[in-house]
Motif scaffolding. Structure first.
Motif, mmCIF file in Angstrom:
data_model
loop_
_atom_site.group_PDB
_atom_site.id
_atom_site.type_symbol
_atom_site.label_atom_id
_atom_site.label_comp_id
_atom_site.label_asym_id
_atom_site.label_seq_id
_atom_site.Cartn_x
_atom_site.Cartn_y
_atom_site.Cartn_z
ATOM 1 N N VAL B 53 0.837 -1.208 0.000
ATOM 2 C CA VAL B 53 0.000 0.000 0.000
ATOM 3 C C VAL B 53 0.872 1.259 0.000
ATOM 4 O O VAL B 53 0.633 2.203 -0.768
ATOM 5 N N ALA B 54 1.905 1.276 0.839
ATOM 6 C CA ALA B 54 2.777 2.459 0.929
ATOM 7 C C ALA B 54 3.461 2.727 -0.410
ATOM 8 O O ALA B 54 3.599 3.885 -0.828
ATOM 9 N N ARG B 55 3.868 1.664 -1.106
ATOM 10 C CA ARG B 55 4.484 1.848 -2.429
ATOM 11 C C ARG B 55 3.460 2.444 -3.403
ATOM 12 O O ARG B 55 3.768 3.361 -4.176
ATOM 13 N N ALA B 56 2.229 1.925 -3.343
ATOM 14 C CA ALA B 56 1.184 2.419 -4.249
ATOM 15 C C ALA B 56 0.862 3.892 -3.972
ATOM 16 O O ALA B 56 0.546 4.648 -4.888
ATOM 17 N N TRP B 57 0.944 4.302 -2.701
ATOM 18 C CA TRP B 57 0.655 5.692 -2.343
ATOM 19 C C TRP B 57 1.748 6.657 -2.826
ATOM 20 O O TRP B 57 1.504 7.838 -2.984
ATOM 21 N N THR B 58 2.965 6.121 -2.990
ATOM 22 C CA THR B 58 4.087 7.014 -3.303
ATOM 23 C C THR B 58 4.555 6.883 -4.756
ATOM 24 O O THR B 58 5.432 7.630 -5.182
ATOM 25 N N ASP B 175 7.759 9.180 4.703
ATOM 26 C CA ASP B 175 8.349 8.349 3.653
ATOM 27 C C ASP B 175 7.591 7.012 3.592
ATOM 28 O O ASP B 175 6.640 6.790 4.356
ATOM 29 N N GLU B 176 8.025 6.143 2.680
ATOM 30 C CA GLU B 176 7.313 4.888 2.450
ATOM 31 C C GLU B 176 7.190 4.061 3.732
ATOM 32 O O GLU B 176 6.132 3.499 4.029
ATOM 33 N N GLU B 177 8.265 4.004 4.493
ATOM 34 C CA GLU B 177 8.245 3.208 5.715
ATOM 35 C C GLU B 177 7.264 3.797 6.734
ATOM 36 O O GLU B 177 6.516 3.072 7.394
ATOM 37 N N GLY B 178 7.284 5.115 6.837
ATOM 38 C CA GLY B 178 6.372 5.786 7.760
ATOM 39 C C GLY B 178 4.922 5.551 7.366
ATOM 40 O O GLY B 178 4.052 5.328 8.227
ATOM 41 N N LEU B 179 4.666 5.603 6.070
ATOM 42 C CA LEU B 179 3.304 5.372 5.577
ATOM 43 C C LEU B 179 2.870 3.934 5.855
ATOM 44 O O LEU B 179 1.740 3.692 6.287
ATOM 45 N N ALA B 180 3.772 2.985 5.617
ATOM 46 C CA ALA B 180 3.433 1.575 5.848
ATOM 47 C C ALA B 180 3.031 1.357 7.303
ATOM 48 O O ALA B 180 2.144 0.547 7.597
#
Lengths: 99, 194
Positions: B53-58, B175-180
């Motif tokens: 999901v985080a990758r898709a958001w970014t 960042d991606e990790e934070g979003l995940a």
């Protein structure tokens, strides 16, 4: 994902699910029997679970379709939608004359 | 829901009996079975789905690939390798909310979401969410405006579903990790928002 030319029900086709209540395993839930819906897309081919679940090695491979139903067609009420993945032999084209 | 407990107990008994038989026939040892289960579960966690999901958001191009062919897109990130199942990712928007169920049993994208919660397997959830999802989601603490159309995906065949939740406002700095870290298992099932 699949050869569209071989798919019996292209996206947007109005379909109706079969009504009968088989004495064996099936993946057509009771709440969706004899109901009208619209094909969303083909999901790819799969062995017919009604046959393979009985331990038989000769299950036919059929196209599986994602079919979208309106809640009021399933339950007589409600404003949501339900999508089910259904094997081709669960479906027939819903012709306008039958309405 | 005593009915559910009864079913769980019956299945647990069958599984134990099957294990015993396999061991008695010398087909597998208890240790080998434990190793196989541990290895499988070690690779199965909602953290996997959250990373997708985080990758898709970014990454808009990744998001497009994920929605077009979920299986191939999660395999890019190393998940669902060699799986025979098809993954379809369904995207929540301002006007559509998606929620996942398996009314016939308890089908679930285990590799991306980890073992399913017990409520997912309960008769109450399975029978009610297809009939009155707005009310069920409200009980989960998710009240959706009447203008939002709810689509319930009943995993009745070989495809497994995962919800792509909406990215919350005010997360531009993450960042991606934070979003995940924001994405919960229930958000991936559709019984919560992020």
């Amino acid at each position: 994902m699949t050869d569209a030319a071989t798919d019996r029900f292209p996206p947007g086709t109005r379909v109706r699910t079969y009504r009968h209540d088989p004495p064996h395993h099936t993946r057509l839930p009771r709440y969706a029997r004899g109901k009208r819906g619209v094909v969303v897309e083909p999901e790819g081919p799969g062995e017919l679970a009604d046959v393979s679940a009985r331990g038989r090695g000769d299950a036919p491979v059929e196209q599986i379709y994602a079919v979208r139903f309106e809640a009021r067609d399933l339950w007589g009420e409600g404003d949501h939608h339900v999508v089910l993945d259904l094997w081709e032999s669960y479906l027939e084209e819903d012709s306008d004359d039958e309405r | 829901m005593s009915g559910d407990h009864h079913t769980d107990a019956t299945i647990a008994r069958r599984v134990r009996r099957l294990e015993t038989l396999l061991e008695e026939k010398g087909l597998i040892t208890g240790e080998r079975l434990d190793e196989a289960i541990d290895a499988f579960l070690a690779e199965s966690s909602p953290a996997n789905g959250a990373r997708v999901v985080a990758r898709a958001w970014t990454d808009d191009a990744y998001r497009a690939r994920l929605l077009a062919d979920g299986t191939a897109a999660v395999q890019e990130l190393g998940y669902m390798d060699g799986s025979y199942q098809r993954l379809r990712v369904v995207e929540n928007t301002e006007s559509v909310h998606n929620v996942i169920v398996c009314t016939l049993c308890s089908c679930y994208p285990l590799r991306l979401l980890g073992p399913s919660p017990s409520w997912y397997k309960s008769e109450a959830y399975r029978s009610r969410v297809v009939r009155e999802p707005r009310e069920v989601l409200r009980e989960f603490g998710l009240s959706l405006p009447a203008s939002v159309d709810i689509t319930v995906w009943d995993s009745s065949a070989e495809t497994r579903y995962m919800v792509l939740p909406r990215r919350p406002d005010g997360t531009e700095a993450l960042d991606e990790e934070g979003l995940a870290g924001l994405v919960t298992r229930n958000a991936l099932i559709g019984t919560a928002a992020v």
